[in-house]
Design a protein around this motif. Structure first.
Motif, short mmCIF file in Angstrom:
data_model
loop_
_atom_site.label_atom_id
_atom_site.label_comp_id
_atom_site.label_asym_id
_atom_site.label_seq_id
_atom_site.Cartn_x
_atom_site.Cartn_y
_atom_site.Cartn_z
N SER A 199 37.20 41.41 37.91
CA SER A 199 35.77 41.52 37.61
C SER A 199 35.08 42.15 38.82
CB SER A 199 35.15 40.15 37.32
OG SER A 199 35.79 39.53 36.22
N GLU A 200 34.46 43.30 38.62
CA GLU A 200 33.81 44.03 39.72
C GLU A 200 32.37 44.35 39.36
OE1 GLU A 200 37.29 46.51 41.92
OE2 GLU A 200 36.83 47.15 39.88
N LYS A 201 31.55 44.44 40.41
CA LYS A 201 30.14 44.75 40.20
C LYS A 201 29.61 45.50 41.40
CE LYS A 201 25.71 42.63 38.92
NZ LYS A 201 25.00 41.36 38.64
N ARG A 202 28.78 46.51 41.14
CA ARG A 202 28.18 47.28 42.23
C ARG A 202 27.03 46.50 42.84
NH1 ARG A 202 31.84 50.91 43.42
NH2 ARG A 202 30.25 51.81 44.80
N THR A 203 26.87 46.61 44.15
CA THR A 203 25.76 45.97 44.86
C THR A 203 24.59 46.94 44.96
OG1 THR A 203 26.64 46.68 47.01
CG2 THR A 203 27.36 44.54 46.18
N ARG A 204 23.44 46.44 45.36
CA ARG A 204 22.24 47.27 45.42
C ARG A 204 22.34 48.37 46.47
NH1 ARG A 204 17.40 43.05 45.97
NH2 ARG A 204 18.97 42.12 47.37
N ASP A 205 23.13 48.13 47.53
CA ASP A 205 23.26 49.15 48.58
C ASP A 205 24.41 50.11 48.31
OD1 ASP A 205 25.37 47.47 48.95
OD2 ASP A 205 25.01 47.09 51.08
N GLY A 206 25.00 50.07 47.12
CA GLY A 206 26.05 51.00 46.77
C GLY A 206 27.46 50.49 46.99
N GLY A 207 27.60 49.26 47.47
CA GLY A 207 28.92 48.68 47.68
C GLY A 207 29.50 48.13 46.39
N CYS A 208 30.59 47.41 46.52
CA CYS A 208 31.24 46.84 45.35
C CYS A 208 31.84 45.48 45.72
CB CYS A 208 32.35 47.76 44.84
SG CYS A 208 33.20 47.14 43.36
N VAL A 209 31.53 44.47 44.91
CA VAL A 209 32.11 43.15 45.10
C VAL A 209 33.04 42.87 43.93
CG1 VAL A 209 30.15 42.03 43.96
CG2 VAL A 209 31.61 40.71 45.48
N GLY A 210 34.22 42.36 44.25
CA GLY A 210 35.21 42.13 43.21
C GLY A 210 35.84 40.75 43.30
N VAL A 211 36.12 40.17 42.14
CA VAL A 211 36.79 38.88 42.05
C VAL A 211 38.05 39.07 41.21
CG1 VAL A 211 36.63 36.51 41.22
CG2 VAL A 211 34.65 37.59 42.28
N ARG A 212 39.18 38.58 41.74
CA ARG A 212 40.46 38.69 41.04
C ARG A 212 41.01 37.30 40.76
NH1 ARG A 212 39.13 43.00 43.45
NH2 ARG A 212 40.09 45.06 43.12
N THR A 213 41.31 37.05 39.49
CA THR A 213 41.81 35.75 39.07
C THR A 213 43.24 35.89 38.58
OG1 THR A 213 39.57 35.15 38.36
CG2 THR A 213 41.37 33.78 37.56
N ASP A 214 44.12 35.04 39.11
CA ASP A 214 45.51 35.05 38.68
C ASP A 214 45.60 34.39 37.30
OD1 ASP A 214 48.26 34.63 38.26
OD2 ASP A 214 48.64 34.57 40.41
N ILE A 215 45.97 35.18 36.30
CA ILE A 215 46.06 34.67 34.93
C ILE A 215 47.50 34.70 34.43
CG2 ILE A 215 43.68 35.30 34.37
CD1 ILE A 215 44.82 37.78 32.94
N THR A 216 48.46 34.68 35.37
CA THR A 216 49.87 34.75 34.98
C THR A 216 50.25 33.61 34.06
OG1 THR A 216 50.36 35.81 37.12
CG2 THR A 216 52.22 34.90 35.87
N HIS A 217 49.83 32.39 34.41
CA HIS A 217 50.17 31.23 33.58
C HIS A 217 49.54 31.35 32.21
CE1 HIS A 217 51.15 27.13 32.51
NE2 HIS A 217 49.88 26.90 32.22
N ARG A 218 48.30 31.80 32.18
CA ARG A 218 47.63 31.94 30.88
C ARG A 218 48.32 32.99 30.03
NH1 ARG A 218 41.84 34.56 30.76
NH2 ARG A 218 43.08 36.40 30.21
#
Length: 275
Positions: A199-218
């Protein structure tokens, strides 16, 4: 004396009094003033008077220099105090920034997902250990300042994802587009077989914040459920075939039974009509 006073006043204003005294010291006397001006002749002005005046002026100059030096010293001390205050403010600001960064790092380390922040030039600003652990083969590259594309290319070269094999350039282009223009969460299988949701989202200053979730078990659970669904569908299909066969067999049996009963009835009727 009037002339002498005028002379002293003039040189006090111009700052050249001591130089003027040095000239006067070489004159034998002052004489022949205009009588009609009402000024008496001044004679016998000895060098001792000039020396005394010279000493007084030296003291005056030293006093003036002392005042100037004192003022300058005060200015320097004020500047030094201001510089010290500025340095202390800078140090406090640096400590506050370091403390805030440390608190932020502790916060992102506490979450269960992989976290990464990239700046407007797509260079890594910070990330947590879970983010690095999701990319073990490129862990040594994941440091502040490295670009997202370099991390991606290194991982692609070392352990390409299954869906990238044979189409590496296209896969890289698609992944960069997803990163630069995120539109929502998506799933990706890593080269070691694990699955992550990004899941990624652009920040107001042009950057990018990302969250990665391990879904191997799922994904494993989903795959197992899918297998069971397929098995159940196959079983249902077999049962339906068997049901059809049984229905057909039952119909055949019913037909044979009806035929047997009819034959028996015919035979009975024939015997009944025999003489």
């Amino acid at each position: 004396l009037t002339i002498l006073g005028t002379f002293i006043a003039h040189h006090l204003e111009t700052g050249t009094l001591l130089a003027g005294i040095d000239v006067i010291k070489h004159l034998p006397l002052i004489s022949e003033l205009e009588p009609e001006a009402g000024i008496v002749l001044v004679t016998g002005l000895t060098l001792s008077l000039l020396h005394a005046l010279h000493d007084i002026l030296e003291m005056a100059r030293e006093t003036r220099l002392f005042r100037v030096a004192t003022q300058r010293q005060n200015e320097l001390e004020a500047a030094r105090d201001e510089q010290t205050e500025s340095a202390e403010l800078h140090q406090r600001t640096a400590r506050d920034l370091a403390r805030a960064r440390d608190q932020l790092q502790q916060a992102i380390e506490a979450i269960s997902e992989g976290f990464a922040l990239f700046d407007e030039n797509d260079r890594l600003v910070l990330c947590n250990k879970r983010f690095r652990n999701m990319h073990p083969n490129t862990r040594h590259l994941i440091q502040p300042g490295v670009t997202f594309e370099k991390i991606l290319r290194s991982g692609l070269a070392l352990t390409p994802p299954p869906d990238a094999i044979g189409r590496e350039d296209k896969w890289l282009s698609e992944r960069l587009e997803q990163h630069r223009n995120p539109s929502g969460p998506y799933e990706m299988q890593l080269g070691d077989g694990r699955w992550i949701q990004i899941s990624e989202k652009r920040t107001r200053d042009g950057g990018c914040v990302g969250v990665r979730t391990d879904i191997t078990h799922r994904k494993a659970v989903e795959e197992e459920l899918q297998k069971r669904v397929i098995e159940m569908e196959d079983t249902q299909s077999r049962l339906e075939c068997q049901s059809t066969e049984l229905t057909s067999l039952a119909e055949d049996l019913a037909t044979a039974r009806d035929a047997a009963e009819k034959a028996n009835q015919t035979k009975s009727d024939f015997r009944h009509h025999e003489p």
